[in-house]
Design an enzyme around this catalytic site. Structure first.
Site, PDB file in Angstrom:
ATOM      1  N   GLY A  70       6.352  -1.991  -2.566  1.00 18.98           N
ATOM      2  CA  GLY A  70       6.420  -2.794  -1.415  1.00 18.98           C
ATOM      3  C   GLY A  70       7.885  -3.081  -1.064  1.00 18.98           C
ATOM      4  O   GLY A  70       8.955  -2.260  -1.844  1.00 18.98           O
ATOM      5  N   GLY A  71       8.343  -4.375  -0.725  1.00 18.34           N
ATOM      6  CA  GLY A  71       9.570  -4.659  -0.488  1.00 18.34           C
ATOM      7  C   GLY A  71      10.424  -4.825  -1.683  1.00 18.34           C
ATOM      8  O   GLY A  71      11.775  -4.700  -1.949  1.00 18.34           O
ATOM      9  N   ALA A  81      34.691  23.286   3.370  1.00 17.64           N
ATOM     10  CA  ALA A  81      34.341  22.630   2.094  1.00 17.64           C
ATOM     11  C   ALA A  81      35.769  22.742   1.168  1.00 17.64           C
ATOM     12  O   ALA A  81      35.899  21.657   0.548  1.00 17.64           O
ATOM     13  CB  ALA A  81      33.231  23.324   1.460  1.00 17.64           C
TER      14      ALA A  81
HETATM   15  C1  HXC Z   1      -0.226 -12.048  -8.608  1.00 16.33           C
HETATM   16  C2  HXC Z   1      -0.906 -10.294 -10.092  1.00 16.33           C
HETATM   17  C3  HXC Z   1      -0.049  -9.309  -8.904  1.00 16.33           C
HETATM   18  C4  HXC Z   1       0.628  -9.972  -7.953  1.00 16.33           C
HETATM   19  C5  HXC Z   1      -1.084  -7.946 -10.604  1.00 16.33           C
HETATM   20  N1  HXC Z   1      -1.364  -9.379 -10.840  1.00 16.33           N
HETATM   21  N2  HXC Z   1      -0.108  -8.166  -9.037  1.00 16.33           N
HETATM   22  N3  HXC Z   1      -0.918 -11.645  -9.626  1.00 16.33           N
HETATM   23  N4  HXC Z   1       0.604 -11.462  -7.765  1.00 16.33           N
HETATM   24  N5  HXC Z   1       1.177  -9.364  -6.934  1.00 16.33           N
HETATM   25  C6  HXC Z   1      -1.990  -9.849 -11.895  1.00 16.33           C
HETATM   26  C7  HXC Z   1      -3.463  -9.345 -11.938  1.00 16.33           C
HETATM   27  O1  HXC Z   1      -4.227 -10.205 -11.225  1.00 16.33           O
HETATM   28  C8  HXC Z   1      -3.863  -9.092 -13.328  1.00 16.33           C
HETATM   29  O2  HXC Z   1      -4.117 -10.464 -13.908  1.00 16.33           O
HETATM   30  C9  HXC Z   1      -2.523  -8.850 -13.931  1.00 16.33           C
HETATM   31  O3  HXC Z   1      -1.387  -9.141 -13.103  1.00 16.33           O
HETATM   32  C10 HXC Z   1      -2.480  -7.188 -14.255  1.00 16.33           C
HETATM   33  O4  HXC Z   1      -2.835  -6.456 -12.836  1.00 16.33           O
HETATM   34  P1  HXC Z   1      -4.077  -5.436 -13.233  1.00 16.33           P
HETATM   35  O5  HXC Z   1      -4.337  -5.071 -11.731  1.00 16.33           O
HETATM   36  O6  HXC Z   1      -5.075  -5.609 -14.115  1.00 16.33           O
HETATM   37  O7  HXC Z   1      -3.266  -4.221 -13.704  1.00 16.33           O
HETATM   38  P2  HXC Z   1      -3.167  -2.716 -13.127  1.00 16.33           P
HETATM   39  O8  HXC Z   1      -4.595  -2.140 -13.407  1.00 16.33           O
HETATM   40  O9  HXC Z   1      -2.160  -2.125 -14.328  1.00 16.33           O
HETATM   41  O10 HXC Z   1      -2.776  -2.809 -11.739  1.00 16.33           O
HETATM   42  C11 HXC Z   1      -1.420  -2.986 -11.728  1.00 16.33           C
HETATM   43  C12 HXC Z   1      -1.150  -2.871  -9.983  1.00 16.33           C
HETATM   44  C13 HXC Z   1      -2.011  -3.933  -9.485  1.00 16.33           C
HETATM   45  C14 HXC Z   1      -1.132  -1.560  -9.475  1.00 16.33           C
HETATM   46  C15 HXC Z   1       0.502  -3.481  -9.811  1.00 16.33           C
HETATM   47  O11 HXC Z   1      -2.163  -5.229 -10.183  1.00 16.33           O
HETATM   48  C16 HXC Z   1      -2.070  -4.248  -7.966  1.00 16.33           C
HETATM   49  O12 HXC Z   1      -2.062  -3.253  -7.239  1.00 16.33           O
HETATM   50  N6  HXC Z   1      -1.443  -5.652  -7.626  1.00 16.33           N
HETATM   51  C17 HXC Z   1      -1.134  -5.689  -6.404  1.00 16.33           C
HETATM   52  C18 HXC Z   1       0.041  -5.146  -5.821  1.00 16.33           C
HETATM   53  C19 HXC Z   1       0.414  -5.767  -4.520  1.00 16.33           C
HETATM   54  O13 HXC Z   1      -0.200  -5.478  -3.583  1.00 16.33           O
HETATM   55  N7  HXC Z   1       1.507  -6.572  -4.325  1.00 16.33           N
HETATM   56  C20 HXC Z   1       1.890  -7.308  -3.262  1.00 16.33           C
HETATM   57  C21 HXC Z   1       2.728  -6.107  -2.568  1.00 16.33           C
HETATM   58  S1  HXC Z   1       3.658  -6.748  -1.548  1.00 16.33           S
HETATM   59  P3  HXC Z   1      -5.121 -10.730 -15.160  1.00 16.33           P
HETATM   60  O14 HXC Z   1      -5.007 -12.238 -15.031  1.00 16.33           O
HETATM   61  O15 HXC Z   1      -6.220  -9.957 -14.572  1.00 16.33           O
HETATM   62  O16 HXC Z   1      -4.461 -10.150 -16.377  1.00 16.33           O
HETATM   63  C22 HXC Z   1       5.208  -7.142  -2.081  1.00 16.33           C
HETATM   64  C23 HXC Z   1       6.068  -7.557  -1.056  1.00 16.33           C
HETATM   65  C24 HXC Z   1       7.352  -7.693  -1.359  1.00 16.33           C
HETATM   66  O17 HXC Z   1       5.430  -7.086  -3.037  1.00 16.33           O
HETATM   67  C25 HXC Z   1       8.221  -8.110  -0.075  1.00 16.33           C
HETATM   68  C26 HXC Z   1       9.697  -8.223  -0.666  1.00 16.33           C
HETATM   69  C27 HXC Z   1      10.402  -8.356   0.646  1.00 16.33           C
END
Ligand code: HXC
Length: 510
Positions: free
Chosen positions: A169-170, A405
Site C-alpha cells: 500500500g502507501g 552519448a
Molecule cells: C493491524 C495487523 C495488520 C494491520 C497484520 N496485523 N496486519 N494488525 N493492522 N494492518 C496483525 C494480524 O492481525 C496478526 O495478529 C498479526 O499482525 C500477523 O498477521 P498475519 O496475517 O497472521 O501474518 P501473515 O499471515 O504473515 O500475513 C501478513 C500480511 C497480512 C500479509 C501483512 O497480515 C495482511 O494482509 N495484513 C493486512 C495488510 C493490509 O491490508 N494493510 C493495510 C494496507 S493499507 P495476531 O494477533 O493474530 O498475531 C495501508 C495504507 C497505507 O497500509 C497508506 C499510507 C499512505
C-alpha cells in the site's frame, strides 16, 4: 509493593519480548530475524541506545485499550556502524504485524527529526502489515508525517530502507523516497496493491513474489537497489555501504588509509579492450583494476546492466563510479540505464562524492520501444544530472564515445574536470560505417569506393586525437598507468569548489 526500578525492568522485559515468544518463533520459522536481532547485527556490538521503549498506542476502538505492548511495534534509537553514528528504526512484525499506528509513526518521526538536526543517516527496517487497521485515518496521517520528513531529509542525510518483510500500500512510498532500498529474497515484498486486489481489478493471478518480490524489483522495476539471500547478508552489506557514505551533506567523507600503491601499474588494462571494436569486454574488470584493493560496492547490479554504478575508493577516498558495460547491449544508453545512472549521479552530487565516469558507449539505443518509452526524457535526466553536478568529475573514455552519448557521459562540455582517453578511443558523431553511408551516398553502389572512403573517415575521425587537439580531452593516457593518473586527478580536485546559480530548485525532466 513493586519498586519503580522493578517496574522498569519488568516493562523492559515486556518490550523486549514484543508480541511474545510464539510470534517470535513464527518469525524465525519464516527465516526472518526479529526487529531487535536485526538492530543488533546492523550496529556495532552494544552500541544501540534505544528510545521510546515505553511508548504505547492510544487507540480505544475494537478493544485495543486491552492490547498494549510497550514500544508499539517499532524499535527506535541510535547506534554505531564501524564507530560512526546512525539513527535506526526497526518494525516489529510480532507486534500487531508491525503495523503503523499514530504513536508508532511518532516514534519514527522522532528519530528522523533528530537525524536531520544532528546530520546523521537514518536506516529504516521495514517489516509491516501497513496501516494499523484499528486506527484508521490516524495511521494514514502517521504515514504522511513520515513521508514529509523523508522528503525534507532527501539530499541532507543518507536514508536507507531495508525491506525485510511485507511493505504494501502507501507504505511503499517512504522507502521509495529514500536513497537506497535493499530487499531480502523470498521473505520481502513491496507493492502498491496486493495480489487479491490485483486479481479483482485486472484479473491477473499473481503471487506476492511475482508482483513485488526481491527479484522482480531488482531486475525489472529497478525499485530495489540490491537483493540479498537472507537477513544477515543484507545487514552485513548495509554496514559495507555505510562505509562509503558521509554522515550528511555537510561531510566529511569517510577517508581511510590506502595500502594499495597509488602508482600500481596494470598490464591487464593494456590488453583488456579487444582489437575488434565490435567485441565486448567486461567493464567491471576495468573498475576492479583501477580502484583500491579491488573493492567495488555495486548498486542496482541486476537492473539495466548496460550501465554499472557503485562505490569504490581511490587513495582511500570514496568515489562514485558510472560506467558503460559493453557486455550488455554493447553498453548503449537506453531508458532504464539513463534513469539508473542519473539517480546515482544525483546522490553522489548531493553528498559530495566525486564521480569517475568510464565511457564505452556506441550511442543511445535506437527503436520504437525506446522512443515510446520516453528515451528523450530519460536520457535528458542523465545529461541533466551530469551537467548540474558540482562535485569533482573525472572521465575516462576506454573505447567508444559516439554521438549524443559522448556529450552526456560527463564530457568536458558538461564541466568534466579531468577528461582522459585511452589511445584507441573512438570519439565521433557516429561509427565509420554509418557515417560513410550518409556522407558518401554517391559511392553507395560502389562497395570498393565506399570501403575506401569509410577507411578514410575511420583514420581521420575515429581516434582520440581530434578531441584532444581541441582540448576536449586533457590527455591521452596509457592504460597501464590509469590508476596513477586517476588518483592524481582526484587528489588535485579535492580543492574544487563550484556552485550553480541560486534558484528555488531545478526542474529535472522527470
Ligand atoms: C493491524 C495487523 C495488520 C494491520 C497484520 N496485523 N496486519 N494488525 N493492522 N494492518 C496483525 C494480524 O492481525 C496478526 O495478529 C498479526 O499482525 C500477523 O498477521 P498475519 O496475517 O497472521 O501474518 P501473515 O499471515 O504473515 O500475513 C501478513 C500480511 C497480512 C500479509 C501483512 O497480515 C495482511 O494482509 N495484513 C493486512 C495488510 C493490509 O491490508 N494493510 C493495510 C494496507 S493499507 P495476531 O494477533 O493474530 O498475531 C495501508 C495504507 C497505507 O497500509 C497508506 C499510507 C499512505
Amino acid at each position: 509493593m513493586q519498586t519503580n526500578t522493578e517496574m522498569l525492568e519488568q516493562k523492559r522485559a515486556e518490550a523486549r519480548l514484543g508480541g511474545g515468544q510464539a510470534r517470535i518463533d513464527k518469525q524465525h520459522a519464516k527465516g526472518k530475524l526479529t526487529a531487535r536481532e536485526r538492530i543488533a547485527l546492523l550496529l556495532d556490538p552494544d552500541s544501540f541506545e534505544e528510545w521510546d521503549m515505553f511508548v504505547e498506542h492510544r487507540c480505544i476502538d475494537f478493544d485495543m485499550e486491552e492490547h498494549k505492548i510497550p514500544g508499539d511495534g517499532v524499535v527506535t534509537g541510535n547506534g554505531l556502524i564501524n564507530g560512526r553514528p546512525v539513527f535506526v528504526y526497526s518494525q516489529d512484525f510480532t507486534v500487531f504485524g508491525g503495523s503503523l499506528s499514530e504513536t508508532h509513526a511518532a516514534k519514527i518521526c522522532k528519530v528522523m527529526d533528530q537525524a536531520i538536526k544532528l546530520g546523521l543517516p537514518v536506516i529504516g527496517i521495514n517489516d509491516s502489515g501497513g496501516a494499523r487497521i484499528q486506527e484508521g485515518v490516524a495511521s494514514l496521517g502517521g504515514y504522511a508525517e513520515v513521508f514529509q520528513r523523508n522528503v525534507l531529509a532527501s539530499g541532507v542525510i543518507p536514508q536507507i530502507s531495508l525491506i525485510m518483510g511485507p511493505c504494501a500500500g502507501g507504505a511503499v512510498y517512504s522507502p521509495a523516497i529514500t536513497d537506497f532500498i535493499f530487499m531480502v529474497e523470498n521473505s520481502s515484498y513491496m507493492f502498491v496493491t496486493g495480489p487479491d486486489v490485483v486479481k479483482t481489478v485486472t484479473h491477473e493471478d499473481l503471487t506476492a513474489a511475482e508482483l513485488g518480490g526481491a527479484e522482480m524489483h531488482a531486475k525489472t522495476s529497478g525499485v530495489s537497489h540490491g537483493r540479498f539471500e537472507n537477513d544477515l547478508e543484507l545487514l552485513v552489506n548495509t554496514r559495507r555501504l555505510m562505509g562509503f557514505l558521509p554522515l550528511s551533506n555537510a561531510g566529511p567523507l569517510p577517508i581511510i588509509e590506502c595500502d594499495d600503491p597509488i602508482d600500481r601499474q596494470s598490464e591487464t588494462l593494456a590488453n583488456i579492450v579487444p582489437e575488434n571494436p565490435n567485441m565486448p569486454y567486461d567493464m567491471k574488470h576495468v573498475i576492479l583494476e583501477i580502484v583500491d584493493d579491488q573493492e567495488f560496492f555495486e548498486i542496482h547490479a541486476d537492473y539495466a546492466k548496460n550501465i554499472i554504478v557503485g562505490f569504490a575508493r581511490m587513495n582511500g577516498m570514496p568515489i562514485g563510479i558510472v560506467a558503460n558495460q559493453p557486455l550488455v547491449l554493447a553498453g548503449c544508453l537506453d531508458c532504464n540505464s539513463s534513469r539508473k545512472a542519473a539517480r546515482f549521479v544525483r546522490f553522489c552530487d548531493a553528498f559530495d562524492i566525486s564521480i569517475l565516469t568510464l565511457v564505452d558507449v556506441p550511442g543511445f539505443m535506437p527503436g520504437l520501444a525506446q522512443e515510446t518509452g520516453g528515451i528523450i526524457s530519460h536520457g535528458a535526466k542523465l545529461l541533466f544530472a551530469f551537467a548540474e553536478a558540482t562535485v569533482p568529475k573525472v572521465t575516462l573514455i576506454t573505447r567508444k564515445a559516439y554521438g549524443g552519448a559522448y556529450d552526456v557521459m560527463a564530457s568536458k562540455h558538461l564541466r568534466g574536470d579531468v577528461n582522459y582517453a585511452w589511445p584507441n578511443a573512438e570519439i565521433a558523431v557516429m561509427g565509420p560505417e554509418g557515417a560513410a553511408r550518409i556522407i558518401f551516398r554517391d559511392a553507395s553502389d560502389n562497395p570498393e569506393l565506399l570501403e575506401k572512403k569509410t577507411q578514410n573517415y575511420r583514420e581521420k575521425f575515429v581516434n582520440p586525437f581530434v578531441a584532444a587537439s581541441r582540448g576536449y580531452l586533457d590527455d591521452i593516457i596509457r592504460p597501464v598507468n590509469t590508476r596513477r593518473r586517476l588518483v592524481n586527478a582526484f587528489e588535485i580536485l579535492k580543492r574544487k569548489q563550484l556552485k550553480n546559480p541560486p534558484r528555488k530548485h531545478d526542474n529535472l525532466p522527470l
